[in-house]
Design an enzyme around this catalytic site. Structure first.
Site, PDB file in Angstrom:
ATOM      1  N   ASP A 103      28.726  42.894  50.816  1.00 50.38           N
ATOM      2  CA  ASP A 103      30.577  42.642  51.616  1.00 50.38           C
ATOM      3  C   ASP A 103      29.519  43.568  52.447  1.00 50.38           C
ATOM      4  OD1 ASP A 103      32.604  41.409  52.359  1.00 50.38           O
ATOM      5  OD2 ASP A 103      32.197  40.905  50.562  1.00 50.38           O
ATOM      6  N   ASP A 147      32.235  40.241  31.711  1.00 57.04           N
ATOM      7  CA  ASP A 147      32.629  41.883  31.389  1.00 57.04           C
ATOM      8  C   ASP A 147      31.999  41.972  30.262  1.00 57.04           C
ATOM      9  OD1 ASP A 147      34.159  44.015  30.935  1.00 57.04           O
ATOM     10  OD2 ASP A 147      35.746  43.087  29.916  1.00 57.04           O
ATOM     11  N   ASP A 163      36.629  46.002  29.161  1.00 54.52           N
ATOM     12  CA  ASP A 163      37.695  46.115  29.015  1.00 54.52           C
ATOM     13  C   ASP A 163      38.439  45.313  29.911  1.00 54.52           C
ATOM     14  OD1 ASP A 163      36.350  46.064  31.843  1.00 54.52           O
ATOM     15  OD2 ASP A 163      36.608  47.872  32.662  1.00 54.52           O
ATOM     16  N   GLU A 195      32.571  36.199  58.538  1.00 56.03           N
ATOM     17  CA  GLU A 195      33.378  35.557  58.214  1.00 56.03           C
ATOM     18  C   GLU A 195      34.569  35.448  59.916  1.00 56.03           C
ATOM     19  OE1 GLU A 195      37.168  34.856  55.383  1.00 56.03           O
ATOM     20  OE2 GLU A 195      36.827  37.514  56.059  1.00 56.03           O
ATOM     21  N   ASP A 249      33.134  41.061  56.579  1.00 58.23           N
ATOM     22  CA  ASP A 249      34.694  40.236  56.536  1.00 58.23           C
ATOM     23  C   ASP A 249      35.114  39.883  58.004  1.00 58.23           C
ATOM     24  OD1 ASP A 249      36.606  39.896  54.308  1.00 58.23           O
ATOM     25  OD2 ASP A 249      37.297  41.908  55.543  1.00 58.23           O
ATOM     26  N   HIS A 270      36.552  32.774  47.015  1.00 62.74           N
ATOM     27  CA  HIS A 270      37.611  33.470  46.644  1.00 62.74           C
ATOM     28  C   HIS A 270      38.963  33.520  47.240  1.00 62.74           C
ATOM     29  CE1 HIS A 270      35.738  36.175  49.848  1.00 62.74           C
ATOM     30  NE2 HIS A 270      37.127  36.981  49.773  1.00 62.74           N
ATOM     31  N   ASP A 271      38.792  33.056  48.130  1.00 61.56           N
ATOM     32  CA  ASP A 271      40.585  32.936  49.162  1.00 61.56           C
ATOM     33  C   ASP A 271      40.560  31.224  49.578  1.00 61.56           C
ATOM     34  OD1 ASP A 271      39.756  35.574  49.492  1.00 61.56           O
ATOM     35  OD2 ASP A 271      39.253  35.283  51.482  1.00 61.56           O
ATOM     36  N   ASP A 288      32.142  43.179  35.773  1.00 62.70           N
ATOM     37  CA  ASP A 288      31.342  45.000  36.259  1.00 62.70           C
ATOM     38  C   ASP A 288      29.477  44.454  36.192  1.00 62.70           C
ATOM     39  OD1 ASP A 288      30.029  44.588  33.479  1.00 62.70           O
ATOM     40  OD2 ASP A 288      31.398  45.913  32.711  1.00 62.70           O
TER      41      ASP A 288
END
Ligand code: NOJ
Length: 590
Positions: free
Chosen positions: A107, A30, A34, A275, A221, A345-346, A38
């Protein structure tokens, strides 16, 4: 020149030789306090990626999105989610990566959009050709159905019995259009209707828009969910995820994919990784063969040990894991290519899922890195894996952010399967997606140096011991070991293109294999257990092997019997052939 070396020269592709690093932007770095990662934050860290030695970045979605599924719900494919920055920030990132010879893979999420996407807004108003952009149906009279759905008018239920991958029915009722729409994921992620040519054309045009900006590939995806059985018939109510047989690898999936590659991918220099949950080796052979994708993300190996649904995970059997990985290695050896991953990330964190995140964390993280970099295929490293980040504690439901995990907890409580969060906490902490999404641990400063603000998802409390700063300062760390693995793989075609042969398939502790390219050979021996192990080296492994990398002190040659400490990993190689890794591709020199 040997036949094998000739074949390698003909097959050579940058994306076969590359190591890809996956970035989950929300949790990487970051830059503005915030609490949310990013694009400028990623740009600040490109030297970090360069130092690690990766060749490409796969950036999870950064497009405009209401963030119901952290960006996998896209409301505008051609603009950036403003919390992450803008197109100028994205262009800066691309150019900083390219300056360091790091490629960028974006992605591509085109099985569904967000319900806030303009296409959906127009579709619900039945505007012209947009009317058919999604799967709209009338409901079924409740009296005729043997399932129930809470949504919609009192006397009807959803058009069929399909279930959403995120739990509950795969249909939602839209008051404006007075019809139901299909959503295989969250209610705010309506599925696009790929039967409709205009949808496919819009998708290809959008892909061209990004390619024109200089990107190097797409990660696609759930791309094998785009084709649904015509008529959308009911699924087998006892067959696991209800309806899956009608939307996973559906009847036109190969038509659509080969069309997508033909229409939108200019050449095979563009990395395309689909994927493909539920795909078999045979399906994958087609995806990467006739259809023309570079590779797919298959799910078999990450599902080892799951009994039924994703939330019940038993200890995995090494024999089963080896059998599965070897089948994919062999199935895509001659024609095709494998992607290699142990987490994303899953998925849970690599070392928590397949290693030991307690006593042997360091060693097993290195062992799993060895596996990732020495199988045949393109390794994908998920952010934090290179420092051995682990699953995290989640003390209450209020600490969760992932829509899938929250739905799971709520449903378990509503259905009476659980009395409270405590009853399902173990499942969430073992397989929930927030494990992988806790912020990257950069240092032992507050919030692991990820942000000066309040992080959007709690930082794993072990950041004081596990962080980048500490790992880079320690020459024996997991981080330095990953770097060395990268160097080794970059130096030797053998480790990229060599054929794979599994040894001792029934050994319950040791994962061992050879890689062979012409006269060169690698022997990889991994003790995937917390007990010492013995491995008898077969004659075919060769006799001129020398130690190339190991995660504990190991003898320079394997001898006939290898005695392994818990989670010990060793790679032995024959000396390099002088013709290895020529600088030109498809050279005609002999
Ligand atoms: C697969 C993605 O990896 C996951 O994060 C997402 O929730 C679903 N597809 C839906 O887009």
């Amino acid at each position: 020149m040997s036949e094998a070396v000739q074949r390698v020269r003909a097959d050579r592709q940058w994306w076969k030789e590359a190591v890809v690093y996956q970035i989950y932007p929300k949790s990487f770095f970051d830059s503005d306090g915030d609490g949310i990662g990013d694009l400028a934050g990623i740009t600040e860290q490109v030297d970090y990626l360069d130092a690690l030695g990766v060749d490409a970045v796969w950036l999870c979605p950064v497009y405009d999105s209401p963030q119901a599924d952290n960006g996998y719900d896209i409301s505008d494919y051609r603009s950036i989610f403003d919390t992450y920055g803008d197109l100028a920030d994205w262009e800066r990132l691309l150019s900083e990566l390219h300056d360091r010879d790091i490629r960028l893979v974006m992605d591509l999420v085109v099985n569904h959009t967000s319900s806030e996407h303009e296409w959906f807004q127009r579709s619900r108003r039945r505007e012209g050709e947009y009317a058919d952009y999604y799967h709209w149906r009338d409901g079924r009279p409740a009296a005729e159905a043997d399932y129930d759905t809470d949504d919609g008018p009192a006397d009807e239920v959803a058009p069929n019995n399909w279930e959403s991958i995120f739990g509950g029915p795969a249909w939602a009722y839209d008051e404006e259009r007075e019809q139901w729409y299909l959503h295989l994921f969250d209610e705010s992620q309506p599925d696009l209707n790929w039967e409709h040519e205009a949808v496919r054309e819009d998708v290809y045009e959008m892909m061209g828009w990004w390619l024109d900006r200089g990107i190097d590939g797409f990660r696609m995806d759930v791309i094998n969910l785009v084709s649904k059985t015509p008529g959308l018939p009911d699924g087998d109510p006892d067959g696991g995820l209800v309806g899956a047989e009608h939307f996973m690898n559906g009847p036109k999936v190969h038509d659509y994919l080969s069309e997508l590659v033909a229409e939108a991918i200019p050449d095979d220099d563009i990395l395309t990784v689909g994927e493909t949950p539920g795909a078999s080796v045979e399906d994958a052979q087609r995806f990467v063969g006739e259809d023309g994708l570079s590779m797919v993300f298959q799910f078999e190996h990450v599902n080892v040990g799951h009994e039924g649904d994703k939330w019940s995970l038993e200890d995995y059997s090494l024999v089963e894991l080896k059998e599965s990985l070897a089948r994919w290695q062999n199935g895509l050896a001659d024609e095709g290519w494998n992607s290699l991953y142990l987490s994303n990330h899953d998925q849970p964190r690599t070392v928590s899922r397949f290693g030991d995140d307690g006593r042997y964390r360091d060693r097993s993280a290195k062992l799993l890195g060895t596996l990732l970099y020495t199988l045949q295929g393109t390794p994908f490293v998920y952010q934090g894996q290179e420092i051995g980040m682990t699953n995290a504690p989640f003390e209450s439901k209020s600490e969760l952010r992932d829509v899938e995990s929250i739905n799971f907890v709520e449903e378990a409580i509503e259905s009476g399967a659980a009395e409270s969060y405590e009853d399902v906490r173990d499942a969430v902490e073992t397989v929930g997606r927030d494990n992988a999404r806790t912020p990257m641990q950069w240092s032992d400063d507050e919030n692991a140096g990820f942000t000066d603000g309040e992080p959007w998802l709690k930082v794993n409390p072990n950041y004081d011991a596990i962080n980048v700063e500490q790992a880079r300062a320690d020459p024996d760390s997991v981080w330095h070991y990953y770097r060395e693995l990268g160097d080794l793989r970059a130096d030797r075609d053998l480790l990229v293109y060599g054929t794979f042969d599994l040894l001792a398939p029934d050994d319950e502790q040791v994962f061992a294999y050879t890689r062979t390219l012409a006269d060169e050979r690698a022997l990889v021996v991994l003790n995937v257990s917390a007990q010492a192990a013995t491995f008898a080296v077969p004659d075919e492994a060769g006799d001129d092997l020398e130690l190339a990398i190991a995660n504990v002190n190991a003898p320079e040659t394997p001898g006939s019997t290898v005695e392994l400490d818990p989670y010990e990993a060793r790679v032995y190689l024959t000396p390099a052939d002088s013709t290895d890794r020529p600088t030109t591709t498809n050279s005609d020199s002999t």
